[in-house]
Design a protein around this motif. Sequence first.
Motif, PDB file in Angstrom:
ATOM      1  N   ALA A  14      61.291  36.267  38.177  1.00 30.72           N
ATOM      2  CA  ALA A  14      61.440  36.292  39.256  1.00 30.72           C
ATOM      3  C   ALA A  14      62.478  36.106  40.302  1.00 30.72           C
ATOM      4  CB  ALA A  14      60.357  35.213  39.883  1.00 30.72           C
ATOM      5  N   ASP A  15      63.343  36.938  40.241  1.00 26.91           N
ATOM      6  CA  ASP A  15      64.680  36.847  41.297  1.00 26.91           C
ATOM      7  C   ASP A  15      64.845  37.801  42.675  1.00 26.91           C
ATOM      8  OD1 ASP A  15      65.569  39.138  40.366  1.00 26.91           O
ATOM      9  OD2 ASP A  15      66.439  38.096  38.587  1.00 26.91           O
ATOM     10  N   ALA A  16      65.678  37.579  43.207  1.00 23.07           N
ATOM     11  CA  ALA A  16      66.050  38.398  44.479  1.00 23.07           C
ATOM     12  C   ALA A  16      65.763  39.846  44.618  1.00 23.07           C
ATOM     13  CB  ALA A  16      67.402  38.037  44.925  1.00 23.07           C
TER      14      ALA A  16
ATOM     15  N   PHE B 248      33.700  46.917  45.070  1.00 22.91           N
ATOM     16  CA  PHE B 248      34.930  46.965  45.673  1.00 22.91           C
ATOM     17  C   PHE B 248      35.336  46.346  46.628  1.00 22.91           C
ATOM     18  CE2 PHE B 248      33.157  50.567  48.192  1.00 22.91           C
ATOM     19  CZ  PHE B 248      34.133  50.273  49.025  1.00 22.91           C
ATOM     20  N   TRP B 249      36.866  45.984  46.665  1.00 20.79           N
ATOM     21  CA  TRP B 249      37.843  45.718  47.919  1.00 20.79           C
ATOM     22  C   TRP B 249      39.025  45.157  48.191  1.00 20.79           C
ATOM     23  CZ3 TRP B 249      35.049  39.840  48.889  1.00 20.79           C
ATOM     24  CH2 TRP B 249      35.624  39.756  50.393  1.00 20.79           C
ATOM     25  N   TYR B 250      39.259  46.117  48.801  1.00 22.98           N
ATOM     26  CA  TYR B 250      40.487  46.583  48.728  1.00 22.98           C
ATOM     27  C   TYR B 250      40.968  46.062  49.825  1.00 22.98           C
ATOM     28  CZ  TYR B 250      39.244  51.605  47.426  1.00 22.98           C
ATOM     29  OH  TYR B 250      38.749  52.750  46.864  1.00 22.98           O
ATOM     30  N   PHE B 251      42.611  45.474  50.119  1.00 17.24           N
ATOM     31  CA  PHE B 251      43.941  44.495  50.890  1.00 17.24           C
ATOM     32  C   PHE B 251      44.633  45.336  51.160  1.00 17.24           C
ATOM     33  CE2 PHE B 251      41.089  41.192  48.846  1.00 17.24           C
ATOM     34  CZ  PHE B 251      40.524  40.775  50.063  1.00 17.24           C
ATOM     35  N   HIS B 252      45.601  44.886  52.397  1.00 11.74           N
ATOM     36  CA  HIS B 252      46.252  45.429  52.826  1.00 11.74           C
ATOM     37  C   HIS B 252      47.725  44.462  52.363  1.00 11.74           C
ATOM     38  CE1 HIS B 252      45.020  48.669  55.953  1.00 11.74           C
ATOM     39  NE2 HIS B 252      43.977  48.058  56.417  1.00 11.74           N
ATOM     40  N   ASN B 253      48.851  45.126  52.333  1.00 15.73           N
ATOM     41  CA  ASN B 253      49.378  44.005  51.293  1.00 15.73           C
ATOM     42  C   ASN B 253      51.259  44.216  51.380  1.00 15.73           C
ATOM     43  OD1 ASN B 253      50.473  45.984  48.918  1.00 15.73           O
ATOM     44  ND2 ASN B 253      47.461  46.207  49.417  1.00 15.73           N
ATOM     45  N   PRO B 254      51.903  43.276  51.331  1.00 16.69           N
ATOM     46  CA  PRO B 254      53.521  44.171  51.348  1.00 16.69           C
ATOM     47  C   PRO B 254      54.402  45.216  51.007  1.00 16.69           C
ATOM     48  CG  PRO B 254      53.454  41.671  50.780  1.00 16.69           C
ATOM     49  CD  PRO B 254      51.876  41.855  50.857  1.00 16.69           C
ATOM     50  N   LEU B 255      52.965  44.958  49.302  1.00 18.05           N
ATOM     51  CA  LEU B 255      53.764  46.272  48.622  1.00 18.05           C
ATOM     52  C   LEU B 255      53.804  47.764  48.815  1.00 18.05           C
ATOM     53  CD1 LEU B 255      53.108  43.799  46.858  1.00 18.05           C
ATOM     54  CD2 LEU B 255      52.449  45.109  44.596  1.00 18.05           C
TER      55      LEU B 255
ATOM     56  N   VAL C 107      53.508  44.440  36.634  1.00 15.07           N
ATOM     57  CA  VAL C 107      53.544  44.940  38.479  1.00 15.07           C
ATOM     58  C   VAL C 107      54.501  44.445  38.566  1.00 15.07           C
ATOM     59  CG1 VAL C 107      53.275  44.512  40.290  1.00 15.07           C
ATOM     60  CG2 VAL C 107      51.001  44.909  38.453  1.00 15.07           C
ATOM     61  N   ILE C 108      55.968  45.514  38.254  1.00 20.47           N
ATOM     62  CA  ILE C 108      57.257  45.294  39.077  1.00 20.47           C
ATOM     63  C   ILE C 108      57.772  45.843  40.291  1.00 20.47           C
ATOM     64  CG2 ILE C 108      59.172  46.009  38.174  1.00 20.47           C
ATOM     65  CD1 ILE C 108      57.613  47.124  35.059  1.00 20.47           C
ATOM     66  N   VAL C 109      58.295  44.955  40.662  1.00 22.94           N
ATOM     67  CA  VAL C 109      58.716  44.720  42.559  1.00 22.94           C
ATOM     68  C   VAL C 109      60.524  45.166  42.260  1.00 22.94           C
ATOM     69  CG1 VAL C 109      58.653  43.893  45.274  1.00 22.94           C
ATOM     70  CG2 VAL C 109      56.467  43.905  42.758  1.00 22.94           C
ATOM     71  N   ARG C 110      60.945  45.629  43.288  1.00 20.37           N
ATOM     72  CA  ARG C 110      62.015  45.737  43.345  1.00 20.37           C
ATOM     73  C   ARG C 110      62.522  45.925  44.675  1.00 20.37           C
ATOM     74  NH1 ARG C 110      65.358  47.748  39.854  1.00 20.37           N
ATOM     75  NH2 ARG C 110      67.033  46.608  40.306  1.00 20.37           N
TER      76      ARG C 110
ATOM     77  N   ASP D 229      60.663  42.968  51.325  1.00 20.34           N
ATOM     78  CA  ASP D 229      60.470  41.644  51.809  1.00 20.34           C
ATOM     79  C   ASP D 229      60.160  41.257  50.324  1.00 20.34           C
ATOM     80  OD1 ASP D 229      59.959  39.055  51.816  1.00 20.34           O
ATOM     81  OD2 ASP D 229      59.739  39.414  54.046  1.00 20.34           O
ATOM     82  N   MET D 230      60.560  41.277  49.790  1.00 22.71           N
ATOM     83  CA  MET D 230      60.777  40.360  47.933  1.00 22.71           C
ATOM     84  C   MET D 230      59.956  38.827  48.126  1.00 22.71           C
ATOM     85  SD  MET D 230      61.639  42.614  46.202  1.00 22.71           S
ATOM     86  CE  MET D 230      61.917  41.592  44.560  1.00 22.71           C
ATOM     87  N   ALA D 231      60.256  37.866  48.775  1.00 25.37           N
ATOM     88  CA  ALA D 231      59.446  36.974  48.763  1.00 25.37           C
ATOM     89  C   ALA D 231      57.756  36.999  49.432  1.00 25.37           C
ATOM     90  CB  ALA D 231      60.400  36.053  50.061  1.00 25.37           C
ATOM     91  N   GLU D 232      58.049  37.852  50.748  1.00 24.61           N
ATOM     92  CA  GLU D 232      56.163  37.990  51.427  1.00 24.61           C
ATOM     93  C   GLU D 232      55.288  39.172  49.800  1.00 24.61           C
ATOM     94  OE1 GLU D 232      53.310  37.557  54.133  1.00 24.61           O
ATOM     95  OE2 GLU D 232      55.358  36.631  53.501  1.00 24.61           O
ATOM     96  N   ALA D 233      56.336  39.764  49.089  1.00 26.54           N
ATOM     97  CA  ALA D 233      55.003  40.610  48.290  1.00 26.54           C
ATOM     98  C   ALA D 233      55.093  39.519  47.173  1.00 26.54           C
ATOM     99  CB  ALA D 233      56.785  41.668  47.378  1.00 26.54           C
ATOM    100  N   GLN D 234      56.077  38.385  46.698  1.00 25.01           N
ATOM    101  CA  GLN D 234      55.866  37.555  45.526  1.00 25.01           C
ATOM    102  C   GLN D 234      54.775  36.569  46.084  1.00 25.01           C
ATOM    103  OE1 GLN D 234      59.173  35.207  44.402  1.00 25.01           O
ATOM    104  NE2 GLN D 234      57.887  34.247  42.819  1.00 25.01           N
ATOM    105  N   ARG D 235      55.077  36.130  47.109  1.00 27.29           N
ATOM    106  CA  ARG D 235      53.421  35.234  47.589  1.00 27.29           C
ATOM    107  C   ARG D 235      52.931  36.134  47.695  1.00 27.29           C
ATOM    108  NH1 ARG D 235      50.757  34.472  53.067  1.00 27.29           N
ATOM    109  NH2 ARG D 235      51.420  35.940  54.223  1.00 27.29           N
TER     110      ARG D 235
END
Length: 316
Positions: free
Chosen positions: A33-35, A252-259, A48-51, A15-21
């Motif tokens: 940022a594109d699709a 530290f502080w760790y977070f769940h995320n869409p990546l 940080v590069i997301v595909r 989910d690229m949109a959720e990753a961008q958020r």
Amino acid sequence: MPFSGVDAVVFGVSDMAEAQRFLEDWGLVKLHADADRLVYETRDGGEVIVRPQDAPDLPPAIEPGNTLREVIWGATDAEGMAAALARLGAAGVLRPGPDGQPRAVDPNGLHHGFRVSRRRHVAAVPTPVNAPGHPARIDRRSPVHDRAHPIKLGHIVLFAADFAAMRAFYTEAMGFIVSDEYPGHGVFLRCRQRGEHHNLFILNRPGKPGVNHVAFTLTDVHEVIGGGIAMAQKGWRTEIGPGRHPISSAYFWYFHNPLGPPLEYYADDDYCTEAWVAQEWTRKPELFAEWAIAGGIDGTTRRQVVATDNSGRGHA
């Protein structure tokens, strides 16, 4: 040593949109940022590069789902890059990537790229600390941060399917230095003699390779807390934290995320030189955290979210 640290990380996601958020909320700066491609940077220019996870030119994933697909290490200069590639070539681990540039593949199957570092020097100024008889913050209050602005890609933690092979790859082929170790169970590694406590931590998980987390350096504990609360306010779920590591000394502080794997805010880790003495430790919970809050802090009440850590990542 030829490498200065992590220069970029590449993720494959569904989910690229959720990753961008998430990246916007995390405090990174958007470069593109594109699709098909997201590129965000830390304050020092680490990327940080997301595909999309099915992009045909992405390296294969080492675990199911959204995850880290490639790490790009920065060399200090062209001479350092040449020395690093010569060392990797002599170890027989180099192969060409889809762009024609050399890559190395570790025993987990994770791909690693190399470039002369594009990171910029950032000299962060932490909040001075007052102690009895030694006031360093005079006539000024400590800050309350309303979000974090990550300075750099600090370290990566990997689960090793074959711990001995992974340890040998990074110490021998990559030339990393042991800072501390759980013999047979985990090893903290840094790229250079002088630098942060670790750029890579490897944890033994026989037969099951994976990515434990990717960590971003902040200025100080105040930014860790402020950034973490800001993420909670935006609805992102804590994995564990805030807390403090006895080994490396970092908050530290760790977070769940869409990546995919958790991302970590951290600050105030040990700085090592040639005089640093690596120690061997027995792996146990109190050495992961001197103290930690399970479930994080609620962004509205500013109080602990009561939770039980059942992540299976060794945090309990």
